[in-house]
Design a protein around this motif. Structure first.
Motif, PDB file in Angstrom:
ATOM      1  N   ILE A   1       0.834  -1.206   0.000  1.00 37.74           N
ATOM      2  CA  ILE A   1       0.000   0.000   0.000  1.00 37.74           C
ATOM      3  C   ILE A   1       0.873   1.263   0.000  1.00 37.74           C
ATOM      4  N   GLY A   2       2.128   1.109  -0.436  1.00 42.95           N
ATOM      5  CA  GLY A   2       2.990   2.271  -0.613  1.00 42.95           C
ATOM      6  C   GLY A   2       3.707   2.757   0.628  1.00 42.95           C
ATOM      7  N   GLU A   3       3.620   2.008   1.737  1.00 46.29           N
ATOM      8  CA  GLU A   3       4.334   2.400   2.955  1.00 46.29           C
ATOM      9  C   GLU A   3       5.830   2.128   2.776  1.00 46.29           C
ATOM     10  N   THR A   4       6.647   2.981   3.370  1.00 48.57           N
ATOM     11  CA  THR A   4       8.100   2.840   3.213  1.00 48.57           C
ATOM     12  C   THR A   4       8.823   2.525   4.516  1.00 48.57           C
ATOM     13  N   PHE A   5       8.110   2.521   5.660  1.00 48.98           N
ATOM     14  CA  PHE A   5       8.789   2.197   6.912  1.00 48.98           C
ATOM     15  C   PHE A   5       9.190   0.718   6.920  1.00 48.98           C
ATOM     16  N   LYS A   6      10.216   0.388   7.688  1.00 44.70           N
ATOM     17  CA  LYS A   6      10.729  -0.975   7.758  1.00 44.70           C
ATOM     18  C   LYS A   6      10.104  -1.735   8.924  1.00 44.70           C
ATOM     19  N   SER A   7      10.001  -3.049   8.772  1.00 49.50           N
ATOM     20  CA  SER A   7       9.571  -3.903   9.880  1.00 49.50           C
ATOM     21  C   SER A   7      10.776  -4.106  10.791  1.00 49.50           C
ATOM     22  N   ILE A   8      10.698  -3.580  12.012  1.00 51.76           N
ATOM     23  CA  ILE A   8      11.854  -3.525  12.909  1.00 51.76           C
ATOM     24  C   ILE A   8      11.647  -4.466  14.094  1.00 51.76           C
ATOM     25  N   PRO A   9      12.670  -5.312  14.394  1.00 48.85           N
ATOM     26  CA  PRO A   9      14.007  -5.412  13.787  1.00 48.85           C
ATOM     27  C   PRO A   9      14.128  -6.466  12.691  1.00 48.85           C
TER      28      PRO A   9
ATOM     29  N   ASN B   1      -0.957   9.590  26.588  1.00 43.86           N
ATOM     30  CA  ASN B   1      -1.368   8.966  27.845  1.00 43.86           C
ATOM     31  C   ASN B   1      -0.606   7.656  28.057  1.00 43.86           C
ATOM     32  N   PRO B   2       0.627   7.724  28.515  1.00 47.57           N
ATOM     33  CA  PRO B   2       1.436   6.512  28.694  1.00 47.57           C
ATOM     34  C   PRO B   2       0.852   5.585  29.763  1.00 47.57           C
ATOM     35  N   ASP B   3       1.134   4.293  29.619  1.00 47.48           N
ATOM     36  CA  ASP B   3       0.728   3.309  30.622  1.00 47.48           C
ATOM     37  C   ASP B   3       1.871   2.322  30.814  1.00 47.48           C
ATOM     38  N   GLU B   4       1.585   1.193  31.466  1.00 45.44           N
ATOM     39  CA  GLU B   4       2.645   0.240  31.813  1.00 45.44           C
ATOM     40  C   GLU B   4       2.864  -0.822  30.755  1.00 45.44           C
ATOM     41  N   HIS B   5       2.167  -0.748  29.619  1.00 49.60           N
ATOM     42  CA  HIS B   5       2.242  -1.819  28.624  1.00 49.60           C
ATOM     43  C   HIS B   5       3.323  -1.551  27.583  1.00 49.60           C
ATOM     44  N   LEU B   6       3.538  -2.553  26.713  1.00 46.55           N
ATOM     45  CA  LEU B   6       4.708  -2.538  25.838  1.00 46.55           C
ATOM     46  C   LEU B   6       4.668  -1.438  24.781  1.00 46.55           C
ATOM     47  N   VAL B   7       3.530  -1.197  24.147  1.00 44.14           N
ATOM     48  CA  VAL B   7       3.477  -0.145  23.123  1.00 44.14           C
ATOM     49  C   VAL B   7       3.883   1.193  23.728  1.00 44.14           C
ATOM     50  N   SER B   8       3.381   1.474  24.900  1.00 39.37           N
ATOM     51  CA  SER B   8       3.734   2.725  25.571  1.00 39.37           C
ATOM     52  C   SER B   8       5.227   2.774  25.869  1.00 39.37           C
ATOM     53  N   SER B   9       5.782   1.669  26.343  1.00 39.27           N
ATOM     54  CA  SER B   9       7.217   1.630  26.650  1.00 39.27           C
ATOM     55  C   SER B   9       8.050   1.859  25.398  1.00 39.27           C
ATOM     56  N   ILE B  10       7.617   1.284  24.272  1.00 41.18           N
ATOM     57  CA  ILE B  10       8.353   1.451  23.023  1.00 41.18           C
ATOM     58  C   ILE B  10       8.360   2.915  22.593  1.00 41.18           C
ATOM     59  N   VAL B  11       7.193   3.550  22.578  1.00 37.88           N
ATOM     60  CA  VAL B  11       7.125   4.897  22.008  1.00 37.88           C
ATOM     61  C   VAL B  11       7.744   5.958  22.911  1.00 37.88           C
ATOM     62  N   HIS B  12       7.917   5.639  24.190  1.00 37.82           N
ATOM     63  CA  HIS B  12       8.522   6.614  25.105  1.00 37.82           C
ATOM     64  C   HIS B  12       9.980   6.297  25.406  1.00 37.82           C
ATOM     65  N   GLY B  13      10.523   5.247  24.799  1.00 37.55           N
ATOM     66  CA  GLY B  13      11.901   4.875  25.061  1.00 37.55           C
ATOM     67  C   GLY B  13      12.900   5.651  24.218  1.00 37.55           C
ATOM     68  N   LYS B  14      14.172   5.338  24.425  1.00 37.14           N
ATOM     69  CA  LYS B  14      15.239   5.983  23.670  1.00 37.14           C
ATOM     70  C   LYS B  14      16.223   4.945  23.154  1.00 37.14           C
ATOM     71  N   ILE B  15      16.748   5.225  21.962  1.00 36.67           N
ATOM     72  CA  ILE B  15      17.793   4.402  21.367  1.00 36.67           C
ATOM     73  C   ILE B  15      19.039   5.259  21.208  1.00 36.67           C
TER      74      ILE B  15
ATOM     75  N   LYS C   1       8.791   3.873  15.428  1.00 37.19           N
ATOM     76  CA  LYS C   1       7.681   3.479  16.311  1.00 37.19           C
ATOM     77  C   LYS C   1       6.705   2.552  15.591  1.00 37.19           C
ATOM     78  N   ILE C   2       6.237   2.969  14.412  1.00 34.15           N
ATOM     79  CA  ILE C   2       5.284   2.114  13.701  1.00 34.15           C
ATOM     80  C   ILE C   2       5.955   0.845  13.213  1.00 34.15           C
ATOM     81  N   GLY C   3       7.243   0.920  12.858  1.00 36.17           N
ATOM     82  CA  GLY C   3       7.955  -0.268  12.400  1.00 36.17           C
ATOM     83  C   GLY C   3       8.034  -1.347  13.459  1.00 36.17           C
ATOM     84  N   MET C   4       8.280  -0.949  14.706  1.00 35.34           N
ATOM     85  CA  MET C   4       8.357  -1.924  15.800  1.00 35.34           C
ATOM     86  C   MET C   4       6.977  -2.457  16.182  1.00 35.34           C
ATOM     87  N   VAL C   5       6.029  -1.547  16.347  1.00 33.19           N
ATOM     88  CA  VAL C   5       4.694  -1.979  16.786  1.00 33.19           C
ATOM     89  C   VAL C   5       4.033  -2.844  15.711  1.00 33.19           C
TER      90      VAL C   5
END
Length: 425
Positions: A108-116, A231-245, A255-259
């Motif tokens: 569908i024309g998306e260019t983000f990568k499936s991570i990792p 609105n962050p919470d204790e679950h994994l999606v929230s942890s991913i989007v608020h983390g740092k690399i 973010k979308i690539g990982m989720v």
């Protein structure tokens, strides 16, 4: 096609690239999990491809139907079917690339990568290290095992007095997805929609359905990510989007690539494994009895179920020109690792077709191998082990419901329905 047993049975004519010897061109569609059978060991038809007399590199023409027809492999693929060669393809990052793997979003024309998954070293390591703590054995034991055990015991207790269940549709399809959705923080009401989207993407064989499902799920995931950013919470999606690399926040594509990658991988691989696992135990009551009476072998039994039920055969792409087994490989050549053959290679596994629930040193490829080994392998193992522990404590000997169809697709498509019955105590 009838079950093939020799190279002569599968050789075909095809105008292959110039580096492909004519005697290596074969039709391996029967070994790709798309043809059903009713064997106790449904992977038996392709086990002979790991024999010492089989050429080490085969070439399969482009897929003319199913998923391959709509995702665009029009060149064909080299196929490796021996354990040693599969191990090289998975581990040799100098010659083989995982870029582009399972990137259905391109349709569908998306260019983000499936991570990792679709990231090669050295960048792969930073993403793997970022996500791995959430799937480590210690984290699973501490944070997830109590929830897994609670879910599985509740589900078993609900059916124990009924004396029957559709183990594929009503149990195997539900149990691991409940765990996954709880881990990610997804709302329970999305359960059926998620499975519908996933089915259309992986199994429909329809480009139109795949594209519609991809648009639907990616719209949902992006909205969900945006919600967790606010609105962050204790679950994994929230942890991913608020983390740092490496000291920085993630980009929108990261973010979308990982989720997206976790969503795609978390829905039906364990479900397919459960359905095939219970099918085999129902058809082989002596195996069921052996595990039931010796809970100490559950861990090794799960590993043997995994070895003998390789759900996926993973692909790679050649990164450069090189010679291998006397053949000139070209940069860009596709490779398919035939795990349903490699997992039964007699050069690696003693008496490979025998199901041995106490097999030692069971290093199979069901979770792939190399740096791209399945991120959720520890979680999948724990789900399967806890299921068997709690099942055998609560449910007596079970069998296939009389008259039920026990046909199985030896792959991710697996079993849609598997009604089993037992005598209520």
């Amino acid at each position: 096609m009838p079950q093939a047993q020799t190279m002569d049975d599968i050789r075909v004519d095809f105008d292959a690239p110039g580096n492909v010897p004519k005697d290596r061109i074969v039709d391996l569609s029967f070994a790709m999990g798309t043809l059903p059978n009713d064997l106790v060991d449904p992977y038996e038809p392709c086990g002979w491809l790991a024999g010492p007399e089989i050429p080490r590199l085969l070439f399969n023409p482009p897929t003319r139907q199913g998923l391959g027809a709509v995702t665009g492999n029009q060149r064909g693929s080299w196929v490796v079917s021996h354990y040693e060669d599969i191990e090289r393809v998975y581990s040799d990052n100098e010659h083989f690339s995982n870029a582009g793997t399972a990137e259905f979003q391109r349709l569908i024309g998306e260019t983000f990568k499936s991570i990792p998954l679709a990231i090669d070293p050295p960048d792969h390591a930073k993403y793997r290290l970022y996500l791995m703590p959430y799937f480590s054995p210690s984290r699973i034991t501490r944070d997830l095992e109590p929830r897994i055990r609670k879910v599985v015991t509740e589900m078993i207790d609900e059916i124990a007095c009924k004396g029957e269940v559709d183990m594929a549709w009503d149990f195997g399809r539900v149990y691991p997805v409940r765990i996954f959705m709880g881990l990610m923080g997804f709302p329970d009401e999305m359960f059926e929609q998620f499975l519908d989207w996933e089915w259309d993407i992986l199994h429909s064989g329809s480009l139109e359905k795949m594209q519609a499902a991809l648009r639907g799920v990616l719209e949902f995931l992006r909205g969900f990510i945006a919600e967790k950013e606010k609105n962050p919470d204790e679950h994994l999606v929230s942890s991913i989007v608020h983390g740092k690399i490496e000291g920085r926040g993630l980009t929108d594509d990261e973010k979308i690539g990982m989720v997206w990658f976790l969503w795609l991988g978390g829905l039906d691989t364990v479900a397919a494994t459960i359905a095939q696992m219970f099918r085999r135990m129902a058809l082989q009551p002596e195996l069921q009895k052996r595990i039931r009476e010796n809970a100490g072998i559950i861990n090794s039994a799960v590993e043997e179920f995994l070895r003998t039920q390789p759900i996926l055969s993973s692909a790679r792409t050649a990164k450069k020109d090189f010679a291998w087994h006397g053949i000139q490989i070209r940069k860009g050549d596709n490779f398919q690792c035939l795990n349903p053959s490699g997992n039964f290679d007699p050069a690696r596994f003693e008496d490979p077709r025998t199901f041995d629930p106490e097999r030692k040193a069971n290093r199979h490829f069901t979770f792939v191998g190399g740096v791209h080994i399945c991120l959720g392998a520890h979680l999948a193992r724990r789900e399967l082990r806890l299921l068997l522990e709690e099942w055998f404590r609560r449910i007596p000997e079970f069998r296939v419901k009389p008259g039920a169809d026990t046909t199985v697709f030896p792959g991710l498509l697996s079993i849609r329905n598997l009604p089993i019955v037992w005598d209520v105590r």
